[in-house]
Design a protein around this motif. Structure first.
Motif, short mmCIF file in Angstrom:
data_model
loop_
_atom_site.label_atom_id
_atom_site.label_comp_id
_atom_site.label_asym_id
_atom_site.label_seq_id
_atom_site.Cartn_x
_atom_site.Cartn_y
_atom_site.Cartn_z
N SER A 238 0.83 -1.19 0.00
CA SER A 238 0.00 0.00 0.00
C SER A 238 0.87 1.25 0.00
CB SER A 238 -0.90 0.02 1.23
OG SER A 238 -1.71 -1.13 1.27
N ARG A 241 2.11 3.06 3.34
CA ARG A 241 1.98 2.12 4.45
C ARG A 241 3.05 1.05 4.32
NH1 ARG A 241 -3.95 -0.01 3.96
NH2 ARG A 241 -3.34 -1.17 5.82
N SER A 244 1.47 -4.96 3.22
CA SER A 244 0.87 -5.28 1.92
C SER A 244 -0.59 -5.67 2.10
CB SER A 244 1.64 -6.43 1.26
OG SER A 244 2.98 -6.08 1.01
N ASP A 245 -1.37 -5.37 1.09
CA ASP A 245 -2.77 -5.76 1.08
C ASP A 245 -2.97 -6.91 0.11
OD1 ASP A 245 -3.55 -3.78 2.88
OD2 ASP A 245 -3.78 -2.28 1.29
#
Length: 412
Positions: A238, A241, A244-245
């Motif tokens: 992300s 951020r 990880s998504d």
């Protein structure tokens, strides 16, 4: 139209004596025969052999098998001596009814199943647990053992300057384009770039797809072909951020392009969960579970309307009293086949959580399979009349088939 015993005997006697007429009744009977019987009956007379080799008959036989759900499960596992075992299992009670033998040994001693479509299976060479795969890929029809096709060699652009990994594989048939395709996604370690290769059985050739991959693929092999697309679980960092998504990477078999799809909003901490994509009654689904705790819930989410993120719904939640290593597939009765931490396979009923021991141990792969007469009727295919050395050479050197391509399509 039904055919009684006396009519069948009369038609059989006529065919044996050479007075053979292809009646509607006879064709109806022959379409109901299993593949093994049809292959055996090819020697009855020339007329029968011609009929059984006819693409229209082959397609009608396959469509009937699909319509009547004459599917079974193909289980591949390692024996106690670490030899590969290919076993056909009844979908209802999981009882074994036949063992299969891969006609050509792998150069790495093991194969990894990429997928199965209309009775054709795609294999790639790998190590014994499938944790790495090579570019050596093959098509196989186990119902007609002699049908074995090595895919042509394909020069990977950067392979001489950068080590690479095969990170994505998939295989499926799409009726709209009347073609079988193999998709291979390659990651180059030095340049940190990807290449996407697509093989077409109709063209008997590979091509490089201009597709940008901006995510890390979790599952090398796509087991989920839904709505004309292959699907892999993946993750993407992300922006702004550190974490990880997770997401779904899909490949459209008609358009030859990749796109990203979002997963449902699960509503709980996903850091300790595992996810697995599956085909639940023709719908894209994701199973969420904790691989490190027993007596924990397993959730099954289903995308009711394909590609519509808001249509994700939690269809089932059930509790398992075993530690799950991996979820393998759904049986037709709705049970989920699970490999537990001890290596054994069990079937779980998501409606009540009841667990059934399938009495199979060891690393395993499970796919749906349907017997077919389907030949590799595009330009080139290998049979066991060739030596092993001839089978492994470039496909263009393996000879050409005079068989015309069949118009294969799945029933609506």
């Amino acid at each position: 139209m039904a055919t009684d015993v006396s009519q069948w005997k009369e038609m059989l006697d006529n065919s044996m004596s050479g007075n053979f007429i292809l009646s509607e009744n006879l064709v109806d009977v022959l379409l109901r025969l299993p593949v093994k019987s049809i292959i055996r009956f090819k020697c009855v007379c020339q007329s029968w052999q011609t009929l059984f080799n006819d693409p229209d008959f082959i397609n009608m036989h396959l469509r009937r098998a699909i319509t009547h759900n004459n599917c079974c499960m193909l289980l591949k596992y390692l024996s106690s001596s670490e030899e590969e075992v290919y076993s056909l299992r009844c979908d209802k009670d999981f009882a074994e009814f036949r063992r299969l033998q891969v006609p050509v040994p792998s150069k790495t001693d093991y194969y990894h199943i990429v997928g199965s479509s209309n009775g054709l299976i795609c294999l790639t060479e790998s190590n014994n647990k499938g944790s790495y795969v090579t570019v050596g890929t093959f098509l196989w029809n186990p119902s007609v053992t002699a049908q074995w096709k090595p895919l042509p060699k394909y020069l990977i652009n950067n392979m001489m300057t950068s080590p690479f990994m095969v990170v994505g594989l998939g295989f499926a048939f799409h009726p709209r384009i009347d073609d079988y395709k193999v998709v291979r996604i390659v990651y180059f370690l030095k340049s940190k770039t990807y290449e996407v290769h697509v093989y077409s059985l109709k063209q008997d050739a590979w091509k490089n797809i201009d597709a940008n991959v901006h995510c890390h693929i979790h599952d090398t092999v796509s087991r989920t072909f839904v709505n004309g697309a292959l699907h892999w679980l993946a993750a993407k960092k992300s922006q702004g951020r550190g974490k990880s998504d997770d997401l779904i990477l899909s490949f459209d078999m008609v358009e030859d392009n990749l796109r990203e799809m979002i997963l449902p909003e699960f509503g709980y901490d996903e850091s300790s969960t595992q996810k697995c994509l599956a085909d639940y009654k023709g719908l894209l689904s994701v199973l969420v579970y904790n691989a490190h705790r027993c007596n924990d819930n397993c959730d099954i989410w289903v995308m009711d309307e394909y590609s519509v993120a808001s249509s994700w719904t939690k269809r089932f939640t059930f509790c398992l009293d075993v530690e799950i290593l991996i979820l393998l597939d759904f049986l037709d009765n709705g049970e989920v086949v699970v490999q537990n931490k001890n290596g054994g396979l069990v079937a779980c009923d998501p409606n009540g959580g009841k667990i059934r021991d399938l009495k199979v141990a060891g690393p395993a792969c499970l796919i749906k399979y349907i017997e077919t007469l389907q030949p590799f009727s595009y330009p080139s295919f290998s049979t066991l009349s060739l030596s092993e050395e001839e089978i492994h050479v470039e496909v263009g050197e393996a000879g050409e088939s005079s068989k015309r391509p069949s118009k294969l399509s799945q029933p609506s």
